[in-house]
Design a protein around this motif. Structure first.
Motif, PDB file in Angstrom:
ATOM      1  N   ALA A 191     -88.387   4.301 -79.746  1.00 25.15           N
ATOM      2  CA  ALA A 191     -88.870   6.135 -79.087  1.00 25.15           C
ATOM      3  C   ALA A 191     -90.021   6.540 -79.082  1.00 25.15           C
ATOM      4  CB  ALA A 191     -88.174   7.015 -80.071  1.00 25.15           C
ATOM      5  N   MET A 192     -91.681   6.231 -79.687  1.00 24.79           N
ATOM      6  CA  MET A 192     -92.696   6.617 -80.252  1.00 24.79           C
ATOM      7  C   MET A 192     -93.239   5.139 -79.679  1.00 24.79           C
ATOM      8  SD  MET A 192     -94.903   9.242 -82.667  1.00 24.79           S
ATOM      9  CE  MET A 192     -93.916  10.228 -81.811  1.00 24.79           C
ATOM     10  N   PHE A 193     -93.264   3.987 -80.925  1.00 23.20           N
ATOM     11  CA  PHE A 193     -94.467   3.182 -80.865  1.00 23.20           C
ATOM     12  C   PHE A 193     -94.862   1.842 -80.047  1.00 23.20           C
ATOM     13  CE2 PHE A 193     -94.234   5.420 -85.432  1.00 23.20           C
ATOM     14  CZ  PHE A 193     -95.680   5.532 -85.309  1.00 23.20           C
ATOM     15  N   GLY A 194     -93.244   1.616 -79.599  1.00 23.78           N
ATOM     16  CA  GLY A 194     -92.425   0.606 -79.128  1.00 23.78           C
ATOM     17  C   GLY A 194     -92.650   1.081 -77.880  1.00 23.78           C
ATOM     18  N   GLY A 195     -92.775   2.235 -77.210  1.00 27.70           N
ATOM     19  CA  GLY A 195     -92.635   3.594 -75.881  1.00 27.70           C
ATOM     20  C   GLY A 195     -94.210   3.341 -75.673  1.00 27.70           C
ATOM     21  N   ALA A 196     -95.396   3.661 -76.628  1.00 30.18           N
ATOM     22  CA  ALA A 196     -96.584   3.770 -75.901  1.00 30.18           C
ATOM     23  C   ALA A 196     -96.759   2.025 -75.912  1.00 30.18           C
ATOM     24  CB  ALA A 196     -97.179   4.157 -77.685  1.00 30.18           C
ATOM     25  N   LEU A 197     -96.660   0.710 -76.470  1.00 29.39           N
ATOM     26  CA  LEU A 197     -97.131   0.051 -76.135  1.00 29.39           C
ATOM     27  C   LEU A 197     -96.956  -0.760 -75.004  1.00 29.39           C
ATOM     28  CD1 LEU A 197     -96.367  -1.699 -79.433  1.00 29.39           C
ATOM     29  CD2 LEU A 197     -98.980  -1.041 -78.386  1.00 29.39           C
ATOM     30  N   MET A 198     -95.405  -0.661 -74.554  1.00 31.82           N
ATOM     31  CA  MET A 198     -94.599  -1.024 -73.396  1.00 31.82           C
ATOM     32  C   MET A 198     -95.229  -0.384 -72.222  1.00 31.82           C
ATOM     33  SD  MET A 198     -93.058  -3.353 -74.131  1.00 31.82           S
ATOM     34  CE  MET A 198     -92.223  -3.377 -72.229  1.00 31.82           C
ATOM     35  N   LEU A 199     -95.322   1.298 -72.319  1.00 29.61           N
ATOM     36  CA  LEU A 199     -96.056   1.764 -71.314  1.00 29.61           C
ATOM     37  C   LEU A 199     -97.814   1.457 -70.867  1.00 29.61           C
ATOM     38  CD1 LEU A 199     -96.402   6.019 -70.782  1.00 29.61           C
ATOM     39  CD2 LEU A 199     -98.676   4.847 -70.837  1.00 29.61           C
ATOM     40  N   ILE A 200     -98.166   0.896 -72.082  1.00 26.87           N
ATOM     41  CA  ILE A 200     -99.767   0.178 -71.986  1.00 26.87           C
ATOM     42  C   ILE A 200     -99.557  -0.919 -70.602  1.00 26.87           C
ATOM     43  CG2 ILE A 200    -101.363  -1.566 -72.487  1.00 26.87           C
ATOM     44  CD1 ILE A 200    -100.562   0.606 -75.571  1.00 26.87           C
ATOM     45  N   LEU A 201     -98.021  -2.077 -70.936  1.00 29.04           N
ATOM     46  CA  LEU A 201     -97.930  -2.772 -70.205  1.00 29.04           C
ATOM     47  C   LEU A 201     -97.467  -2.420 -68.684  1.00 29.04           C
ATOM     48  CD1 LEU A 201     -97.834  -6.401 -70.421  1.00 29.04           C
ATOM     49  CD2 LEU A 201     -94.626  -5.191 -70.920  1.00 29.04           C
ATOM     50  N   GLY A 202     -97.280  -1.715 -68.644  1.00 25.82           N
ATOM     51  CA  GLY A 202     -96.787  -1.227 -67.243  1.00 25.82           C
ATOM     52  C   GLY A 202     -97.857  -0.853 -66.603  1.00 25.82           C
ATOM     53  N   ALA A 203     -98.819   0.155 -67.393  1.00 22.13           N
ATOM     54  CA  ALA A 203     -99.998   0.803 -66.473  1.00 22.13           C
ATOM     55  C   ALA A 203    -100.995  -0.479 -66.635  1.00 22.13           C
ATOM     56  CB  ALA A 203    -100.196   1.429 -68.028  1.00 22.13           C
ATOM     57  N   LEU A 204    -101.164  -1.389 -67.241  1.00 26.91           N
ATOM     58  CA  LEU A 204    -101.793  -2.646 -66.921  1.00 26.91           C
ATOM     59  C   LEU A 204    -101.383  -3.574 -65.957  1.00 26.91           C
ATOM     60  CD1 LEU A 204    -102.276  -3.775 -70.341  1.00 26.91           C
ATOM     61  CD2 LEU A 204    -103.988  -2.821 -68.558  1.00 26.91           C
ATOM     62  N   ALA A 205     -99.805  -3.888 -65.215  1.00 29.78           N
ATOM     63  CA  ALA A 205    -100.029  -4.658 -64.653  1.00 29.78           C
ATOM     64  C   ALA A 205     -99.728  -3.852 -63.672  1.00 29.78           C
ATOM     65  CB  ALA A 205     -97.774  -4.834 -65.131  1.00 29.78           C
ATOM     66  N   VAL A 206     -99.471  -2.500 -63.144  1.00 28.27           N
ATOM     67  CA  VAL A 206    -100.032  -1.791 -62.136  1.00 28.27           C
ATOM     68  C   VAL A 206    -101.126  -1.380 -61.693  1.00 28.27           C
ATOM     69  CG1 VAL A 206     -99.044   0.010 -60.207  1.00 28.27           C
ATOM     70  CG2 VAL A 206     -97.400  -1.114 -61.583  1.00 28.27           C
ATOM     71  N   GLY A 207    -102.204  -1.087 -62.577  1.00 24.81           N
ATOM     72  CA  GLY A 207    -103.261  -0.482 -62.127  1.00 24.81           C
ATOM     73  C   GLY A 207    -104.474  -1.392 -62.318  1.00 24.81           C
ATOM     74  N   SER A 208    -103.699  -2.932 -62.733  1.00 25.20           N
ATOM     75  CA  SER A 208    -105.294  -3.936 -63.115  1.00 25.20           C
ATOM     76  C   SER A 208    -104.896  -4.238 -61.727  1.00 25.20           C
ATOM     77  CB  SER A 208    -104.532  -5.377 -63.786  1.00 25.20           C
ATOM     78  OG  SER A 208    -103.583  -5.924 -63.569  1.00 25.20           O
ATOM     79  N   GLY A 209    -104.180  -4.231 -60.369  1.00 28.84           N
ATOM     80  CA  GLY A 209    -104.395  -4.720 -58.899  1.00 28.84           C
ATOM     81  C   GLY A 209    -105.023  -4.299 -58.005  1.00 28.84           C
ATOM     82  N   TYR A 210    -105.495  -2.502 -58.654  1.00 33.63           N
ATOM     83  CA  TYR A 210    -106.452  -2.042 -57.893  1.00 33.63           C
ATOM     84  C   TYR A 210    -108.120  -2.503 -58.638  1.00 33.63           C
ATOM     85  CZ  TYR A 210    -102.630   1.304 -56.278  1.00 33.63           C
ATOM     86  OH  TYR A 210    -102.105   2.166 -55.881  1.00 33.63           O
ATOM     87  N   GLY A 211    -107.902  -2.837 -59.517  1.00 32.88           N
ATOM     88  CA  GLY A 211    -109.026  -3.125 -60.108  1.00 32.88           C
ATOM     89  C   GLY A 211    -109.406  -4.195 -59.393  1.00 32.88           C
ATOM     90  N   TRP A 212    -108.549  -5.336 -59.728  1.00 33.76           N
ATOM     91  CA  TRP A 212    -109.260  -6.991 -59.759  1.00 33.76           C
ATOM     92  C   TRP A 212    -108.589  -6.486 -57.314  1.00 33.76           C
ATOM     93  CZ3 TRP A 212    -104.692  -9.260 -62.982  1.00 33.76           C
ATOM     94  CH2 TRP A 212    -105.479  -8.882 -65.113  1.00 33.76           C
ATOM     95  N   GLY A 213    -108.889  -6.045 -56.908  1.00 36.40           N
ATOM     96  CA  GLY A 213    -108.534  -5.772 -55.690  1.00 36.40           C
ATOM     97  C   GLY A 213    -107.031  -6.755 -55.269  1.00 36.40           C
ATOM     98  N   THR A 214    -106.029  -6.633 -55.873  1.00 37.35           N
ATOM     99  CA  THR A 214    -104.610  -7.706 -55.654  1.00 37.35           C
ATOM    100  C   THR A 214    -103.599  -6.916 -54.708  1.00 37.35           C
ATOM    101  OG1 THR A 214    -104.131  -7.595 -57.732  1.00 37.35           O
ATOM    102  CG2 THR A 214    -105.253  -9.397 -57.613  1.00 37.35           C
TER     103      THR A 214
END
Length: 282
Positions: A79-102
């Motif tokens: 609910a908290m710790f696992g969710g926080a880590l998976m939120l990080i994964l989702g943010a990295l998966a989508v957000g990195s596409g902007y930083g890398w230009g992909t």
């Protein structure tokens, strides 16, 4: 459909070769084992009722470390710790596409925008299902080892209980993963998205629920927050009395929690799709 499947395969290939992906998943598995089994086993063998064991008697601690209790135990930290880590994964998966230009490359030269974005979201959904199943298998193996060491029953949980545990884990982690994907799309980058997401999961929701305890009119709002739904669904799995894991609540029923999580998951996915599909990528 062909483009969607191709985009999903490409996203899974990208994730498999990304060190951050394995670090996030490995961290969750490690934390799950540490707090669910290592600390409890140390408390059990020491024979002391301490904060590390939430003050539970030895007999109850041991029962919580057996295979039959896996569906309950492995969902408590999601609910908290696992969710926080998976939120990080989702943010990295989508957000990195902007930083890398992909994103610009994929959306201008690759398949349709809907297929490209849908492939990322579907890939993340498959990762969540695989992670939940892997965590369940690992926890079952560790629980079986403890049961054998302590000459306890190796009986597995019922099929219905296993299904409830897997469904609970998938619903909670899936919702937080897509929440991270949405924040990554909104922030157009991974760093800000991760920061905002963690502040919401670890700070804002807890403060709002604390405020609701002294100011009743906002309780109806706080009882419908994503973290409240996730924590309540994890709380339904509990079978022992005593202090709950941080983030685990008893505010909503199982049906209410599942409906809310389903709504949030659909809204997060649809909004992410619409944001990336419609707006300028510059």
């Amino acid at each position: 459909m062909t483009d969607l499947l191709a985009s999903t395969r490409a996203e899974l290939l990208r994730l498999r070769g990304w060190p951050a992906f394995w670090i996030v998943l490995g961290t969750w598995i490690l934390l799950n084992l540490t707090f669910s089994y290592l600390f409890n086993y140390l408390a059990y063998t020491s024979g002391e009722q301490s904060a590390m064991s939430d003050g539970l008697p030895k007999e109850v601690l041991l029962q919580q470390m057996l295979p039959a209790a896996v569906p309950e135990v492995f969902t408590q930290g999601m609910a908290m710790f696992g969710g926080a880590l998976m939120l990080i994964l989702g943010a990295l998966a989508v957000g990195s596409g902007y930083g890398w230009g992909t994103w610009k490359t994929v959306l201008t030269q690759g398949p349709s925008r809907t297929a490209a974005i849908g492939g990322v979201l579907l890939g993340l959904a498959l990762v969540v299902v695989a992670l939940v199943c892997a965590a369940f298998a690992v926890d079952t193996g560790v629980a079986a080892l403890i049961a054998s060491t302590e000459s306890q029953s190796l009986a597995l949980p019922s099929t219905a209980r296993v299904f409830d545990g897997l469904l609970t884990g998938t619903a909670i982690l899936g919702m937080w993963t897509l929440a991270g994907a949405l924040i990554g799309a909104l922030a157009r980058g991974p760093a800000l998205a991760v920061g905002l997401g963690l502040v919401w999961v670890l700070v804002v929701e807890n403060l709002l629920r604390a405020t609701a305890a002294i100011f009743a009119p906002i309780e109806a709002f706080t009882n419908r927050l994503p973290g409240t739904a996730a924590g309540s669904l994890a709380g339904v799995m509990r079978t022992v009395d005593g202090p709950a894991t941080p983030g685990v609540l008893d505010l909503l029923s199982r049906t209410e929690s599942l409906v809310l999580l389903g709504i949030y998951t659909a809204v997060f996915a649809a909004t992410t799709l619409a944001l990336i599909h419609r707006r300028d990528l510059v």
